[in-house]
Scaffold this active site. Sequence first.
Site, mmCIF file in Angstrom:
data_model
loop_
_atom_site.group_PDB
_atom_site.id
_atom_site.type_symbol
_atom_site.label_atom_id
_atom_site.label_comp_id
_atom_site.label_asym_id
_atom_site.label_seq_id
_atom_site.Cartn_x
_atom_site.Cartn_y
_atom_site.Cartn_z
ATOM 1 N N LYS A 111 0.827 -1.218 0.000
ATOM 2 C CA LYS A 111 0.000 0.000 0.000
ATOM 3 C C LYS A 111 0.858 1.263 0.000
ATOM 4 C CE LYS A 111 -0.532 0.224 5.003
ATOM 5 N NZ LYS A 111 0.132 -1.039 5.322
ATOM 6 N N GLY A 140 -7.113 -6.457 2.667
ATOM 7 C CA GLY A 140 -6.791 -7.886 2.712
ATOM 8 C C GLY A 140 -7.535 -8.664 1.641
ATOM 9 N N ILE A 142 -10.745 -8.630 0.961
ATOM 10 C CA ILE A 142 -12.004 -8.056 0.454
ATOM 11 C C ILE A 142 -11.776 -7.537 -0.964
ATOM 12 C CG2 ILE A 142 -13.838 -6.385 0.888
ATOM 13 C CD1 ILE A 142 -12.752 -6.087 3.733
ATOM 14 N N GLY A 193 -1.761 -9.588 18.984
ATOM 15 C CA GLY A 193 -0.997 -9.551 17.728
ATOM 16 C C GLY A 193 -1.634 -8.698 16.650
ATOM 17 N N GLU A 196 0.904 -3.422 16.346
ATOM 18 C CA GLU A 196 2.363 -3.547 16.417
ATOM 19 C C GLU A 196 2.834 -3.032 17.773
ATOM 20 O OE1 GLU A 196 4.259 -4.293 13.585
ATOM 21 O OE2 GLU A 196 2.537 -4.455 12.243
ATOM 22 N N ASP A 207 -2.036 4.436 8.453
ATOM 23 C CA ASP A 207 -2.325 3.275 7.606
ATOM 24 C C ASP A 207 -3.616 3.520 6.803
ATOM 25 O OD1 ASP A 207 -2.045 0.180 7.136
ATOM 26 O OD2 ASP A 207 -4.089 0.446 7.864
ATOM 27 N N LYS A 211 -4.456 3.723 2.560
ATOM 28 C CA LYS A 211 -5.472 2.889 1.899
ATOM 29 C C LYS A 211 -6.536 3.767 1.240
ATOM 30 C CE LYS A 211 -4.682 -0.966 5.092
ATOM 31 N NZ LYS A 211 -5.083 -1.523 6.395
ATOM 32 N N GLY A 341 -4.153 -10.421 7.592
ATOM 33 C CA GLY A 341 -3.960 -11.839 7.915
ATOM 34 C C GLY A 341 -3.446 -12.589 6.707
HETATM 35 N N1 HSE Z 1 -2.365 -2.826 10.426
HETATM 36 C C1 HSE Z 1 -3.411 -2.938 9.465
HETATM 37 C C2 HSE Z 1 -4.740 -3.057 10.177
HETATM 38 C C3 HSE Z 1 -3.275 -4.119 8.550
HETATM 39 O O1 HSE Z 1 -4.792 -3.086 11.404
HETATM 40 O O2 HSE Z 1 -5.753 -3.081 9.499
HETATM 41 C C4 HSE Z 1 -2.232 -3.888 7.496
HETATM 42 O O3 HSE Z 1 -2.587 -2.853 6.639
#
Ligand code: HSE
Length: 470
Positions: A111, A140, A142, A193, A196, A207, A211, A341
């Site tokens: 991305k 992911g 989708i 998990g 991070e 993030d 996107k 995932g």
């Molecule tokens: N860290 C992102 C999330 C996943 O929590 O959706 C990877 O882009």
Amino acid sequence: MTRLDAPPPIRIGLLGFGVVGGGVVRLLSQKAGAIATEIGRSIVLRRVLVRDPGRSRPFDLPEGDVTTDAGAILDDPEIDVVVELMGGVTPAAEYIRRAIRNRKHVVTANKDVMATQGVDILQLAREHGVDVYYEASVGGGIPLIGVFRQDLVANEVHQVHAIINGTTNYILSRMAGDGVDFGPALAEAQSLGYAESDPTADVEGIDATYKLAILASLAFRTQVSPAAVYREGIARLRAADFRYARELGYVIKLLAIAKRHPGARGAGAPGARSTPLTQGARDGGAPPPTDETAADEIEVRVHPTLVPQDILLAGVNGVFNAVHVRGDLVGDVLFYGRGAGAEPTSSAVVADIVDVAHNINAGVANRIPFHYAGRLPIRPIDRLETRYYVRLWVADRPGVLGQIAQVFGDHQISIASCIQKETDPSAESAELVIITHPAREADMQASLSTLEALGTVRELSTMCRIEAFA
Ligand code: HSE
């Protein structure tokens, strides 16, 4: 396409062997038969680029060489498709360009690269007659990129509302459902998990801006850089905000919002989408119009948002993602699923590999090119008009409420409701929750600055925008 002769296998070079890389290798091996049936030839993994060949991995590579030399993949004439799963801009962007120049098709989940350099990379691929697919870069498993590239192409997309960060959606769901405060909810997301150890990119909405930049660029056939997306994170929210939002009929989500606003010419009017669809990517497209009011504008923002409890997005909880698109023909459509995932992301990567393989079979590339229609101006956040939720602590004495109302009134903001919630007798403070009628962002920001300077305002706790979904 049915072939009588047996075509040679398609040879893959994989850059990166982390969680997703491992998932892709496993999937290509487990479903080798079905994939070969689907495309009429097999896919073989010829080489894998790893950083540390000595690292222990959940399973051995079934076939292909492991290398630490990117050139052994990028410059290997035997490799047809480079699958880039390294992440980050450097050196991934350069590797993608080198693969394209060497006339290799590229499948990427990156991305960062596609949000910042996607339009240029797609143009480079066109010039070299190869494909670049990037379905796994957003959401992911989708289906989203293909949806905007192909399935919704007859539409003028008006709006995109997306929950595209699973980590923050998990944290917000815990805060809303169980009254957990931000710190413990984040710690829990880390222990599971999802987040991070340095959660900044997720929690601060970074993030999601990357996107959204990818989705908005596709939806509006323009180029939106992540830096142009207005952004606020979720760290200021408190459990009380979720309680009050619920009482008022809302839930709080980190929404990524993109909207197209017709200019004076009007969307769809002659000249409104003026440049030929495939021109202009290399030089940044058509120059920005001098008369901005004549051009369509887009709005792109990521921030915590109050959304009505009864809309579908409000029910998207945990690590799930969802993207709600409104087009002029299709109306409202919603895409929902796991946004991260190994398995969901591998599903998107392998689907892209299969698509590229079909194109190789047919002897075509760029069958569905990205139609870049020129750079649309981004509407500054100051010009946003929406309703607002404001929570603040004030001195609990006569006349203070009037003073607060006066500040909003002086900035042309009309209060729809004001509720006194908690009181703290020892500090002689009261907590107020104010909902406004639609107001301009510039006026709201000016009001908040004035309120902050008032001696009677003890704390400006939260300001959230409310999305109407009209
Ligand atoms: N860290 C992102 C999330 C996943 O929590 O959706 C990877 O882009």
